[in-house]
Design a protein around this motif. Structure first.
Motif, short mmCIF file in Angstrom:
data_model
loop_
_atom_site.label_atom_id
_atom_site.label_comp_id
_atom_site.label_asym_id
_atom_site.label_seq_id
_atom_site.Cartn_x
_atom_site.Cartn_y
_atom_site.Cartn_z
N TYR A 119 30.41 70.69 14.43
CA TYR A 119 30.72 71.75 15.40
C TYR A 119 29.66 71.88 16.50
CZ TYR A 119 33.64 73.16 11.52
OH TYR A 119 34.55 73.18 10.51
N ASN A 128 36.67 71.34 17.01
CA ASN A 128 37.25 72.68 17.11
C ASN A 128 38.75 72.65 16.84
OD1 ASN A 128 34.79 73.62 17.82
ND2 ASN A 128 35.24 73.83 20.00
N PRO A 290 33.65 78.79 11.87
CA PRO A 290 33.07 77.93 10.84
C PRO A 290 31.91 78.64 10.14
CG PRO A 290 33.27 76.76 12.91
CD PRO A 290 33.59 78.18 13.20
#
Lengths: 333, 212
Positions: A119, A128, A290
Motif C-alpha cells: 500500500y 488499492n 488497510p
C-alpha cells in the motif's frame, strides 16, 4: 463449593448455546458449495503430476534474488515467505513480468520476473483496487450470513472497484420490501465484518469449468444467469474466490488474507431502482482501511460520512453485461 | 504593581518542562550531572540526531531548547547568552554553528526545535528505555513514514473525495440562499452535476483497465 457450581453452571450452558449458534451460521448451502470447491481443488492439485522447476526472479526489497520454485504448485506467497515476515505480511498482490497482476495464493505456471506490491508505494493504485475489490467480496460474505433464516437473500454482483467513488459496494437481493437500516443494524453488520476479518481466512483462488460453477451457484438465480456470459469471455472458465465458508465469482485478484483489512464500517444500505425480477435489490456500502494505515478518528469520521452517499457505481439491470466480469488477469494501467 | 511579568523574562519553550529535574546521581554531585548533560547537548548540536537512554534524552532536550531559543531571542551580541553557549557547548566551534546555522534555521518556527521519539530496545537485553533525540530540519532521512504528502495512498484518496463532497454541499447551500425561492430545484441540479462528474471518472477508470 456448591454455590460456586451454581455460578458456573449457567455460564457453561451459555457457551454450549453460543457454540450451537456458531455452527448454525454455516448454512448447509455454503457447506455444499465448499465441498464441491474442495473436491475440485484436490483434483486440480493431483493433476499436476511430475514436479517441474521454474525460475522466479524477484525484484525489490530487501534485495533482488532468484528462486527455484515448483511449477503449478508454488505461489508468489511462497516466494514472499523466503523474504521474511515483513515482506510476506505486507504484500498485497504480485506483479509478473511488470504487467500482469497475479493473486498471491495462485500457483505460478512459468518462469517469470516477480514484484510484490503493497500500500505504501509512490503510486499504489493497483494495490488499492485489489483492497477495494476484496472489501466488496467480504461484504457479500458478511451480508449473506447476517440475516435471519426466514429472509431470502441472493447476492447479485458488485461493480468494478473504484476507490474514488468513496465506498465499496455489493448489490444484494433481499426478501424485504422498503427496508431502511437503523444505525444499530449497520453497527451489527460492521461488527460481523470485523469478526469475519479477524478470523484471518486465507483467500483461495480456483479456475473451474462452467459446469462446476453452475453446480456451485445452482441456488442463486442471479449468479447462474451471469455464469454463461462470464465464461464466454474467459475461454469457458470461471474464476472463483473462497474466504472461509464463502465462495464468490470475481475476476480478481484479491488480498492473500482477510487480516489485511483493518478499520471497517458498513456505512449505508440503499434500495436501488432496478428492473430485476424476484425482489428488491439493495446496495450495501462500506468503507475500510488497510491494517497498516493508521488514521485518527476525526479524519476517519469524514470518510465514513462520505461513504453514506449513494455510490455512483453502475446500477445492475435485467439486461446488459456485468462490470465485474470475465478474465482473471487484470492488467496494470 | 511595578513588577516585571515573570513569564516574559525567559523564553517560552514549546516543549514540556519537567517540574522536578532528574538527579543522575554520580560522585561529583550536581556538577557531575551538568557535565553529563553538557556532553549530550554538545553532541546534539554537533550530530543533530542521537540515540540515548530515555531519561537522559528527555533531560538534555530541555537545556538544548532553552539554549537555541535564547540564541534566537538575543543574538550573538548578548553577553549572558554567549556565556551560556560557552558553558553548554564543550566544543567551541559549535558556538558558531549555534548562532549562524541553527538560529536562522529556527527563526520562524512555531513548534519545538527538537524532536524526541521513543526507540525500540534490544530484546533480550538491558531493559533501559531508549529514545531518539534530533534537531528538526536535519539532513538525515526521516524516521517516520510519510503518510501525508503522497496523494495516491488510499486514505488520502478517500479524504480528497470527502472534501469534494463537502464543498459541493456547501456550494449548493450558498446557491440556495442566493436564489431564495428556487431552493429545491437548485439542490437537484447541483447533485446531478456531482453524480455525472463522478460517474464519468468511473467510466474512464473502467475503460483504461480493460483496454490493454
Amino acid at each position: 463449593m456448591n454455590s460456586l457450581r451454581k455460578i458456573i453452571r449457567p455460564v457453561k450452558k451459555c457457551t454450549i448455546l453460543s457454540y450451537r449458534r456458531l455452527l448454525s451460521t454455516y448454512s448447509e448451502e455454503s457447506a455444499r458449495q465448499c465441498e464441491i470447491f474442495a473436491t475440485e481443488q484436490k483434483k486440480q492439485k493431483e493433476s499436476v503430476g511430475r514436479i517441474e522447476k521454474i525460475e522466479v526472479q524477484y525484484e525489490g526489497q530487501p534485495e533482488n534474488s532468484v528462486f527455484s520454485m515448483n511449477k503449478n504448485i508454488s505461489t508468489p506467497y511462497d516466494c514472499a515467505k523466503h523474504l521474511g515476515d515483513k515482506i510476506r505480511d505486507r504484500s498485497v498482490v504480485a506483479l509478473l513480468n511488470g504487467k500482469t497482476l497475479w493473486h498471491m495464493n495462485r500457483p505460478l505456471s512459468e518462469s517469470c520476473i516477480l514484484e510484490l506490491l503493497h500500500y505504501n508505494f509512490p503510486n499504489p493504485a493497483a494495490a488499492n483496487k485489489v483492497f477495494w475489490r476484496t472489501c466488496s467480496f467480504v461484504l457479500g460474505a458478511v451480508a449473506s450470513d447476517a440475516f435471519k433464516d426466514n429472509i431470502e437473500i441472493h447476492l447479485h454482483s458488485f461493480p468494478s472497484p473504484n476507490v474514488k467513488s468513496g465506498s465499496f459496494v455489493y448489490d444484494i437481493q433481499i426478501g424485504l420490501d422498503k427496508w431502511e437500516p437503523k444505525n444499530s443494524e449497520l453497527k451489527v453488520l460492521s461488527l460481523e465484518f470485523i469478526k469475519f476479518c479477524q478470523k484471518q481466512y486465507p483467500i483461495e483462488c480456483l479456475n473451474v469449468d462452467k459446469k462446476i460453477a453452475l453446480e456451485i451457484f445452482k441456488n442463486n438465480p442471479h449468479k447462474s444467469q451471469q455464469i454463461p456470459d462470464i465464461a464466454a469471455h474467459n475461454s469457458d472458465k470461471i474464476t472463483l474466490f473462497k474466504a472461509g465458508p464463502h465462495i464468490d465469482i470475481s475476476r480478481g485478484p484479491m488480498l492473500p488474507n482477510t487480516n489485511h483489512i483493518g478499520r471497517i464500517t458498513v456505512t449505508n444500505v440503499i434500495k436501488l431502482d432496478t428492473d430485476i425480477e424476484g425482489g428488491s435489490i439493495y446496495r450495501f456500502q462500506g468503507v475500510a482501511l488497510p491494517r497498516t494505515i493508521a488514521l485518527n478518528h476525526f479524519a476517519y469520521g469524514l470518510i465514513e460520512e462520505r461513504g453514506k452517499l449513494l455510490n455512483s457505481g453502475r446500477i445492475p439491470g435485467a439486461h446488459g453485461t456485468l462490470n465485474e466480469d470475465n478474465s482473471f488477469v487484470a492488467h496494470v494501467n | 504593581m511595578n513588577q516585571a511579568e515573570v513569564s516574559k523574562l525567559v523564553s517560552q519553550l514549546k516543549t514540556r518542562v519537567n517540574p522536578r529535574l532528574r538527579k543522575f546521581r554520580n560522585p561529583k554531585g550536581p556538577e557531575g550531572r551538568l557535565d553529563k548533560l553538557r556532553k549530550t547537548v554538545t553532541a546534539l548540536i554537533k550530530h543533530e540526531r542521537l540515540e540515548l537512554n530515555y531519561p537522559r534524552a528527555d533531560e538534555a532536550r530541555m537545556y538544548a531548547e532553552r539554549l537555541i531559543s535564547d540564541a534566537i531571542r538575543y543574538g550573538d551580541t548578548h553577553r549572558t547568552t554567549m556565556e551560556m553557549a560557552d558553558y553548554w557547548l564543550v566544543e567551541k566551534q559549535l558556538v558558531h554553528k549555534l548562532f549562524k546555522v541553527l538560529a536562522p534555521r529556527y527563526e520562524n518556527y512555531n513548534i519545538s526545535y527538537t524532536r524526541l521519539l521513543r526507540a525500540p530496545r534490544p530484546y533480550p537485553g538491558p531493559e533501559d528505555e531508549k529514545a531518539v533525540l534530533e534537531l528538526r530540519g536535519n539532513p538525515y532521512p526521516p524516521l517516520l513514514p510519510d503518510n501525508t504528502s503522497n496523494k495516491n495512498l488510499i486514505h488520502n484518496i478517500l479524504l480528497e473525495e470527502a472534501k469534494k463532497a463537502y464543498r459541493a454541499k456547501k456550494y449548493a447551500e450558498i446557491a440556495a440562499k442566493i436564489d431564495g425561492v428556487e431552493v429545491p430545484v437548485d439542490l437537484k441540479v447541483s447533485n446531478l452535476n456531482l453524480e455525472e462528474s463522478s460517474s464519468s471518472e468511473v467510466n474512464q477508470d473502467d475503460s483504461s483497465s480493460k483496454s490493454p
